[in-house]
Design a protein around this motif. Structure first.
Motif, PDB file in Angstrom:
ATOM      1  N   ASP A 241       3.064  13.741   2.114  1.00  0.00           N
ATOM      2  CA  ASP A 241       2.664  12.690   3.037  1.00  0.00           C
ATOM      3  C   ASP A 241       2.270  13.208   4.412  1.00  0.00           C
ATOM      4  OD1 ASP A 241       5.186  13.432   3.751  1.00  0.00           O
ATOM      5  OD2 ASP A 241       6.035  11.415   3.799  1.00  0.00           O
TER       6      ASP A 241
ATOM      7  N   GLY B 157       2.118   5.059   0.230  1.00  0.00           N
ATOM      8  CA  GLY B 157       1.672   6.274   0.885  1.00  0.00           C
ATOM      9  C   GLY B 157       1.536   7.419  -0.112  1.00  0.00           C
TER      10      GLY B 157
ATOM     11  N   PHE C 199       3.846   0.674   2.343  1.00  0.00           N
ATOM     12  CA  PHE C 199       3.518  -0.062   3.560  1.00  0.00           C
ATOM     13  C   PHE C 199       3.143  -1.491   3.207  1.00  0.00           C
ATOM     14  CE2 PHE C 199      -0.125  -1.082   6.574  1.00  0.00           C
ATOM     15  CZ  PHE C 199       0.698  -1.580   7.567  1.00  0.00           C
TER      16      PHE C 199
ATOM     17  N   LEU D 257      -3.066  12.824   5.654  1.00  0.00           N
ATOM     18  CA  LEU D 257      -3.401  11.414   5.851  1.00  0.00           C
ATOM     19  C   LEU D 257      -4.884  11.208   5.559  1.00  0.00           C
ATOM     20  CD1 LEU D 257      -1.510  10.891   9.232  1.00  0.00           C
ATOM     21  CD2 LEU D 257      -0.625  10.649   6.914  1.00  0.00           C
TER      22      LEU D 257
ATOM     23  N   ARG E 161       4.868   5.831   8.979  1.00  0.00           N
ATOM     24  CA  ARG E 161       5.216   5.159   7.718  1.00  0.00           C
ATOM     25  C   ARG E 161       5.954   6.073   6.757  1.00  0.00           C
ATOM     26  NH1 ARG E 161      -0.680   2.799   6.071  1.00  0.00           N
ATOM     27  NH2 ARG E 161      -1.179   1.756   8.038  1.00  0.00           N
TER      28      ARG E 161
ATOM     29  N   ASP F 254       1.181  -4.369   4.501  1.00  0.00           N
ATOM     30  CA  ASP F 254       0.124  -4.500   5.504  1.00  0.00           C
ATOM     31  C   ASP F 254      -0.012  -5.951   5.966  1.00  0.00           C
ATOM     32  OD1 ASP F 254      -2.024  -4.313   7.157  1.00  0.00           O
ATOM     33  OD2 ASP F 254      -3.373  -3.394   5.703  1.00  0.00           O
TER      34      ASP F 254
ATOM     35  N   ASP G 156       0.847  -1.200   0.000  1.00  0.00           N
ATOM     36  CA  ASP G 156       0.000   0.000   0.000  1.00  0.00           C
ATOM     37  C   ASP G 156       0.879   1.244   0.000  1.00  0.00           C
ATOM     38  OD1 ASP G 156      -1.990   1.860   0.302  1.00  0.00           O
ATOM     39  OD2 ASP G 156      -2.431   1.365   2.390  1.00  0.00           O
TER      40      ASP G 156
ATOM     41  N   ASP H 151      -7.550   8.534   5.518  1.00  0.00           N
ATOM     42  CA  ASP H 151      -7.763   7.194   6.062  1.00  0.00           C
ATOM     43  C   ASP H 151      -9.121   6.661   5.626  1.00  0.00           C
ATOM     44  OD1 ASP H 151      -5.401   7.606   7.551  1.00  0.00           O
ATOM     45  OD2 ASP H 151      -6.543   8.611   9.128  1.00  0.00           O
TER      46      ASP H 151
ATOM     47  N   TRP I  78       1.170   2.455  12.185  1.00  0.00           N
ATOM     48  CA  TRP I  78       0.599   3.799  12.298  1.00  0.00           C
ATOM     49  C   TRP I  78       1.028   4.654  11.107  1.00  0.00           C
ATOM     50  CZ3 TRP I  78      -3.088   3.426  15.529  1.00  0.00           C
ATOM     51  CH2 TRP I  78      -2.983   2.601  16.648  1.00  0.00           C
ATOM     52  N   LYS I  79       0.054   5.280  10.486  1.00  0.00           N
ATOM     53  CA  LYS I  79       0.347   6.047   9.270  1.00  0.00           C
ATOM     54  C   LYS I  79       1.364   7.147   9.509  1.00  0.00           C
ATOM     55  CE  LYS I  79      -3.599   5.428   6.206  1.00  0.00           C
ATOM     56  NZ  LYS I  79      -4.629   6.101   5.397  1.00  0.00           N
ATOM     57  N   GLU I  80       1.321   7.746  10.682  1.00  0.00           N
ATOM     58  CA  GLU I  80       2.234   8.851  10.943  1.00  0.00           C
ATOM     59  C   GLU I  80       3.692   8.399  11.047  1.00  0.00           C
ATOM     60  OE1 GLU I  80       1.321   9.559  15.559  1.00  0.00           O
ATOM     61  OE2 GLU I  80      -0.390   9.142  14.266  1.00  0.00           O
TER      62      GLU I  80
END
Length: 422
Positions: free
Chosen positions: A363, A125, A208, A366, A204, A210, A123, A368, A200-202
């Protein structure tokens, strides 16, 4: 079939429900290879690809007598009788319900507790190039081969890639997820600037991997699934030699039938040689011996043994025993079941805080896709890490602020408090 002329795609590619059913029937051997004998979650787009989808785990009460079902149990303790599609007639029937995508579980109906497939979901970013996605996909291939496994690549039909791995049916969901986490961390070590295993997205960067797609009750779109994008893009199975030069936009409802008729199914041999997870599980044991514990699980799972704090670094509290985690300055900008409405809210926030918006990296925004009990919704946050503290605006009421799970979550908390008082 009901309402055959109903528009399913109307913005860029004009396709009716009948067009979509004809597509699936034309590539039925390939599509069925990914879903046959597997319970399906029905992701229904009753208003077409541009409308809001909802997830239906339970098989419709009104269904053909020849359509099989099996009963699954979930981490919550609930159960559901889910549809199993074995032939083109069943495939056409679920598309008639509005199932543009196909979402099978990684198990067979004869053994619902031991997956026969490990799924690698890549995935990217924000701002990550497609070339980087392809490079990380090739790293996945090399690591799988070192572990004695064969991966079968396909485009996700969106911005990423999937690699499916047939495995022997003797490991639990927890063990398969543990192997997937070890693989994700190994890829990150091989390509630290390109790949990330951080939940956690912050935290990455890049692509990613998953690992949580292998947790029980998680599904991904299968081979030949149509995605709800304007060009009716398809999750297309590939040969490995195609990966370095493939372009996801080349694979659509309009192009895949011809490719399938001329080239056949690149994943036709996927059932031939299921592999062993032993080497990946050995790698997981090495990580654990080196101090790498379990990584966070999806939020609706109970707390797992060995799992670290299940809280985003931006919300984590420091303790005397552990060094404080870096807290990211995040603001929630919008919550909405409608992604376009949430993005419009983001644009209003950027106009209001134009000086701050100019300092954001790609980036730092975010977007989501949040999954509720039966539907998805969009949450948009911004990371102010590149904005000087003196310029950072405070958290405001999100615009819009329509979180469809809020009432359910508040009710659950209220019930828990009531039970504790009792």
């Amino acid at each position: 079939m009901t309402h055959p002329d109903k528009p399913y795609f109307s913005r860029q590619t004009r396709l009716s429900k009948l067009d979509l059913i004809r597509y699936y029937v034309s590539i039925a051997p390939g599509a069925l290879a990914g879903i046959r004998d597997r319970p399906l979650v029905l992701k229904r787009f009753v208003d077409g690809a541009e409308g809001e989808a909802f997830y239906q785990k339970r098989a419709p009460a009104r269904r053909p007598a020849w359509l099989r079902t099996v009963t699954l149990s979930f981490p919550s303790g609930r159960t559901a009788e889910e549809v199993v599609v074995d032939d083109a007639a069943g495939l056409a029937w679920i598309v008639n319900l509005g199932c543009i995508e196909l979402h099978p579980h990684p198990v067979r109906s004869s053994d619902l507790e031991h997956p026969d497939e490990l799924r690698v979901d890549l995935d990217p970013g924000p701002g990550v190039s497609w070339a980087d996605v392809r490079r990380v996909t090739l790293e996945v291939r090399f690591l799988l081969e070192e572990a004695g496994l064969r991966g079968w690549p396909k485009t996700s039909g969106s911005r990423g890639m999937h690699v499916n791995v047939r495995i022997e049916q003797r490991w639990t969901f927890g063990e398969v997820r543990r192997a997937a986490l070890a693989l994700s961390r190994a890829v990150e070590r091989r390509a630290p600037g390109l790949a990330s295993s951080k939940w956690w997205k912050e935290e990455r960067h890049g692509v990613f991997l998953d690992y949580n797609q292998n947790a029980k009750d998680r599904t991904t779109c299968s081979a030949y699934s149509v995605r709800p994008l304007p060009d009716a893009r398809v999750s297309a199975p590939l040969h490995w030699h195609e990966v370095p030069d493939c372009e996801p936009a080349d694979f659509t409802v309009l192009t895949i039938p011809k490719r399938f008729a001329e080239l056949g199914d690149p994943h036709a041999g996927i059932e031939a040689a299921p592999g062993s997870l032993e080497k990946l599980l050995d790698l997981a044991a090495q990580d654990e011996a080196a101090g790498l514990g379990d990584a966070p699980w999806p939020p609706h799972f109970r707390k797992m043994e060995g799992e670290g704090p299940r809280v985003a670094p931006s919300r984590a509290r420091s303790t005397a025993k552990k060094p404080p985690r870096t807290k990211m300055p995040l603001l929630v900008i919008a919550n909405s079941p409608n992604k376009d409405a949430a993005l419009a809210g983001l644009e209003r926030w950027k106009s209001k805080h134009a000086e701050v918006a100019r300092l954001l990296a790609v980036d730092d925004v975010l977007v989501d896709s949040m999954r509720g009990r039966s539907s998805t919704w969009t949450r948009i946050r911004v990371n102010l890490r590149h904005v000087p503290e003196a310029l950072r605006p405070p958290q405001e009421t999100p615009d819009p602020d329509d979180d469809p799970t809020r009432e359910w979550r508040n009710r659950r908390v209220s019930n828990r408090v009531s039970n504790e008082d009792a």
